[in-house]
Scaffold this motif. Structure first.
Motif, PDB file in Angstrom:
ATOM      1  N   VAL A  67       0.851  -1.196   0.000  1.00  0.00           N
ATOM      2  CA  VAL A  67       0.000   0.000   0.000  1.00  0.00           C
ATOM      3  C   VAL A  67       0.882   1.239   0.000  1.00  0.00           C
ATOM      4  O   VAL A  67       0.632   2.190  -0.740  1.00  0.00           O
ATOM      5  CB  VAL A  67      -0.967  -0.006   1.210  1.00  0.00           C
ATOM      6  CG1 VAL A  67      -1.590   1.360   1.422  1.00  0.00           C
ATOM      7  CG2 VAL A  67      -2.053  -1.048   1.022  1.00  0.00           C
ATOM      8  N   ALA A  68       1.946   1.221   0.812  1.00  0.00           N
ATOM      9  CA  ALA A  68       2.868   2.356   0.839  1.00  0.00           C
ATOM     10  C   ALA A  68       3.607   2.485  -0.499  1.00  0.00           C
ATOM     11  O   ALA A  68       3.819   3.595  -0.989  1.00  0.00           O
ATOM     12  CB  ALA A  68       3.866   2.193   1.977  1.00  0.00           C
ATOM     13  N   GLN A  69       3.989   1.357  -1.094  1.00  0.00           N
ATOM     14  CA  GLN A  69       4.713   1.363  -2.373  1.00  0.00           C
ATOM     15  C   GLN A  69       3.847   1.906  -3.504  1.00  0.00           C
ATOM     16  O   GLN A  69       4.266   2.758  -4.265  1.00  0.00           O
ATOM     17  CB  GLN A  69       5.181  -0.063  -2.707  1.00  0.00           C
ATOM     18  CG  GLN A  69       5.674  -0.267  -4.121  1.00  0.00           C
ATOM     19  CD  GLN A  69       7.023   0.349  -4.385  1.00  0.00           C
ATOM     20  OE1 GLN A  69       7.816   0.505  -3.485  1.00  0.00           O
ATOM     21  NE2 GLN A  69       7.271   0.717  -5.634  1.00  0.00           N
ATOM     22  N   PHE A  70       2.622   1.376  -3.620  1.00  0.00           N
ATOM     23  CA  PHE A  70       1.750   1.737  -4.736  1.00  0.00           C
ATOM     24  C   PHE A  70       0.890   2.959  -4.444  1.00  0.00           C
ATOM     25  O   PHE A  70       0.256   3.487  -5.347  1.00  0.00           O
ATOM     26  CB  PHE A  70       0.840   0.568  -5.111  1.00  0.00           C
ATOM     27  CG  PHE A  70       1.563  -0.628  -5.650  1.00  0.00           C
ATOM     28  CD1 PHE A  70       2.481  -0.502  -6.683  1.00  0.00           C
ATOM     29  CD2 PHE A  70       1.326  -1.885  -5.137  1.00  0.00           C
ATOM     30  CE1 PHE A  70       3.146  -1.617  -7.185  1.00  0.00           C
ATOM     31  CE2 PHE A  70       1.977  -3.001  -5.633  1.00  0.00           C
ATOM     32  CZ  PHE A  70       2.889  -2.859  -6.656  1.00  0.00           C
ATOM     33  N   GLN A  71       0.829   3.367  -3.180  1.00  0.00           N
ATOM     34  CA  GLN A  71      -0.026   4.478  -2.743  1.00  0.00           C
ATOM     35  C   GLN A  71      -1.459   4.249  -3.203  1.00  0.00           C
ATOM     36  O   GLN A  71      -2.129   5.145  -3.721  1.00  0.00           O
ATOM     37  CB  GLN A  71       0.526   5.806  -3.249  1.00  0.00           C
ATOM     38  CG  GLN A  71       1.889   6.117  -2.684  1.00  0.00           C
ATOM     39  CD  GLN A  71       2.489   7.393  -3.232  1.00  0.00           C
ATOM     40  OE1 GLN A  71       1.946   8.018  -4.132  1.00  0.00           O
ATOM     41  NE2 GLN A  71       3.612   7.786  -2.674  1.00  0.00           N
ATOM     42  N   SER A  72      -1.900   3.017  -3.024  1.00  0.00           N
ATOM     43  CA  SER A  72      -3.235   2.606  -3.425  1.00  0.00           C
ATOM     44  C   SER A  72      -3.644   1.421  -2.565  1.00  0.00           C
ATOM     45  O   SER A  72      -2.810   0.605  -2.183  1.00  0.00           O
ATOM     46  CB  SER A  72      -3.231   2.202  -4.898  1.00  0.00           C
ATOM     47  OG  SER A  72      -4.378   1.456  -5.213  1.00  0.00           O
ATOM     48  N   LEU A  73      -4.924   1.319  -2.275  1.00  0.00           N
ATOM     49  CA  LEU A  73      -5.422   0.167  -1.533  1.00  0.00           C
ATOM     50  C   LEU A  73      -5.782  -0.986  -2.467  1.00  0.00           C
ATOM     51  O   LEU A  73      -5.870  -2.132  -2.038  1.00  0.00           O
ATOM     52  CB  LEU A  73      -6.651   0.553  -0.700  1.00  0.00           C
ATOM     53  CG  LEU A  73      -6.420   1.552   0.430  1.00  0.00           C
ATOM     54  CD1 LEU A  73      -7.746   1.961   1.054  1.00  0.00           C
ATOM     55  CD2 LEU A  73      -5.502   0.967   1.482  1.00  0.00           C
ATOM     56  N   LEU A  74      -5.988  -0.698  -3.755  1.00  0.00           N
ATOM     57  CA  LEU A  74      -6.431  -1.710  -4.706  1.00  0.00           C
ATOM     58  C   LEU A  74      -5.280  -2.440  -5.390  1.00  0.00           C
ATOM     59  O   LEU A  74      -5.322  -3.671  -5.545  1.00  0.00           O
ATOM     60  CB  LEU A  74      -7.328  -1.055  -5.765  1.00  0.00           C
ATOM     61  CG  LEU A  74      -7.983  -1.997  -6.756  1.00  0.00           C
ATOM     62  CD1 LEU A  74      -8.901  -2.973  -6.034  1.00  0.00           C
ATOM     63  CD2 LEU A  74      -8.766  -1.209  -7.775  1.00  0.00           C
ATOM     64  N   SER A  75      -4.240  -1.736  -5.789  1.00  0.00           N
ATOM     65  CA  SER A  75      -3.127  -2.353  -6.524  1.00  0.00           C
ATOM     66  C   SER A  75      -2.475  -3.524  -5.777  1.00  0.00           C
ATOM     67  O   SER A  75      -2.114  -4.523  -6.407  1.00  0.00           O
ATOM     68  CB  SER A  75      -2.069  -1.313  -6.877  1.00  0.00           C
ATOM     69  OG  SER A  75      -2.563  -0.442  -7.859  1.00  0.00           O
ATOM     70  N   PRO A  76      -2.293  -3.442  -4.451  1.00  0.00           N
ATOM     71  CA  PRO A  76      -1.689  -4.592  -3.757  1.00  0.00           C
ATOM     72  C   PRO A  76      -2.503  -5.881  -3.874  1.00  0.00           C
ATOM     73  O   PRO A  76      -1.933  -6.967  -3.810  1.00  0.00           O
ATOM     74  CB  PRO A  76      -1.612  -4.139  -2.294  1.00  0.00           C
ATOM     75  CG  PRO A  76      -1.570  -2.664  -2.368  1.00  0.00           C
ATOM     76  CD  PRO A  76      -2.410  -2.293  -3.552  1.00  0.00           C
ATOM     77  N   PHE A  77      -3.812  -5.777  -4.072  1.00  0.00           N
ATOM     78  CA  PHE A  77      -4.619  -6.988  -4.204  1.00  0.00           C
ATOM     79  C   PHE A  77      -4.247  -7.779  -5.454  1.00  0.00           C
ATOM     80  O   PHE A  77      -4.345  -9.003  -5.475  1.00  0.00           O
ATOM     81  CB  PHE A  77      -6.110  -6.660  -4.203  1.00  0.00           C
ATOM     82  CG  PHE A  77      -6.658  -6.433  -2.829  1.00  0.00           C
ATOM     83  CD1 PHE A  77      -6.716  -7.460  -1.904  1.00  0.00           C
ATOM     84  CD2 PHE A  77      -7.123  -5.193  -2.458  1.00  0.00           C
ATOM     85  CE1 PHE A  77      -7.213  -7.266  -0.639  1.00  0.00           C
ATOM     86  CE2 PHE A  77      -7.617  -4.978  -1.194  1.00  0.00           C
ATOM     87  CZ  PHE A  77      -7.666  -6.017  -0.279  1.00  0.00           C
ATOM     88  N   ILE A  78      -3.816  -7.085  -6.488  1.00  0.00           N
ATOM     89  CA  ILE A  78      -3.395  -7.762  -7.712  1.00  0.00           C
ATOM     90  C   ILE A  78      -2.228  -8.692  -7.399  1.00  0.00           C
ATOM     91  O   ILE A  78      -2.197  -9.845  -7.824  1.00  0.00           O
ATOM     92  CB  ILE A  78      -3.012  -6.731  -8.805  1.00  0.00           C
ATOM     93  CG1 ILE A  78      -4.221  -5.885  -9.182  1.00  0.00           C
ATOM     94  CG2 ILE A  78      -2.413  -7.420 -10.024  1.00  0.00           C
ATOM     95  CD1 ILE A  78      -3.885  -4.670 -10.004  1.00  0.00           C
ATOM     96  N   GLY A 120       5.828  -9.594  -8.194  1.00  0.00           N
ATOM     97  CA  GLY A 120       4.591  -8.867  -8.479  1.00  0.00           C
ATOM     98  C   GLY A 120       4.776  -7.363  -8.415  1.00  0.00           C
ATOM     99  O   GLY A 120       4.236  -6.626  -9.251  1.00  0.00           O
ATOM    100  N   ILE A 121       5.549  -6.913  -7.435  1.00  0.00           N
ATOM    101  CA  ILE A 121       5.805  -5.471  -7.313  1.00  0.00           C
ATOM    102  C   ILE A 121       6.566  -4.967  -8.534  1.00  0.00           C
ATOM    103  O   ILE A 121       6.257  -3.907  -9.081  1.00  0.00           O
ATOM    104  CB  ILE A 121       6.571  -5.159  -6.007  1.00  0.00           C
ATOM    105  CG1 ILE A 121       5.650  -5.344  -4.802  1.00  0.00           C
ATOM    106  CG2 ILE A 121       7.142  -3.753  -6.027  1.00  0.00           C
ATOM    107  CD1 ILE A 121       6.345  -5.238  -3.468  1.00  0.00           C
TER     108      ILE A 121
END
Length: 182
Positions: A67-78, A120-121
């Motif tokens: 979440v900190a890396q992508f600054q999004s709550l949705l992208s980490p779910f991928i 994935g990251i």
């Protein structure tokens, strides 16, 4: 009354404990008495419980870092949705090799989670960079796949080659760590 027993070589303590628990479940002790299984088998169960909690905590921390890396709550779910696929492969590998789930293999699953998330990251972050640069979603995914697949394969290959000797059980004490490598 304390009853002790040892397991013969070639027998699995966890399987024998399950059989004993099934037989003891059918036994009704006299009033005021209870039957408990203690010792190594209860310690193994405690360790498995602790490892399960550790796995859940690791997944939570992995999600928060992403979440900190992508600054999004949705992208980490991928990225997180790839973890069950990796675990499926790990369980199948243990099954094919005739090994059971153990504390050592659970440590291997935690390592596998780190590798999968790292790959994935690398992929999702580059897709996001291409999207910011104005590429369409499908075009960004295809280009990121072409560009980042080589580093992902190299990472996977170095891990596989590094653990292959251990997975084959070669060397002193390798059979203990073999489930981690598999």
């Amino acid at each position: 009354i304390s009853v002790t027993a040892e397991t013969d070589e070639g027998y699995n303590l966890a399987l024998l404990t399950r059989k004993l628990e099934d037989k003891l479940a059918a036994y009704e002790p006299p009033q005021g008495y209870k039957v408990e299984i203690e010792g190594e088998s209860s310690e193994i169960n405690d360790m498995l419980t602790q490892m399960s909690k550790l796995m859940a905590l690791a997944l939570l921390f992995i999600y928060l870092v992403m979440v900190a890396q992508f600054q999004s709550l949705l992208s980490p779910f991928i990225v997180m949705f790839t973890i069950p696929l990796a675990f499926t492969g790990g369980f199948v590998a243990l099954l094919l090799c005739g090994m059971e789930l153990s504390v050592i293999s659970l440590i291997g699953f935690i390592m596998l989670t780190g590798i999968i998330v790292n790959n994935g990251i690398v992929l999702v972050d580059y897709i996001n960079v291409l999207r910011i640069d104005g590429k369409e979603r499908l075009e960004a995914i295809v280009e990121a796949g072409k560009t980042r697949m080589r580093p992902i394969f190299i990472t996977a290959l170095t891990t596989i080659l590094g653990l292959s000797v251990m997975a084959l059980g070669i060397g002193t004490g390798a059979e203990m760590m073999q489930p981690l490598a598999i």
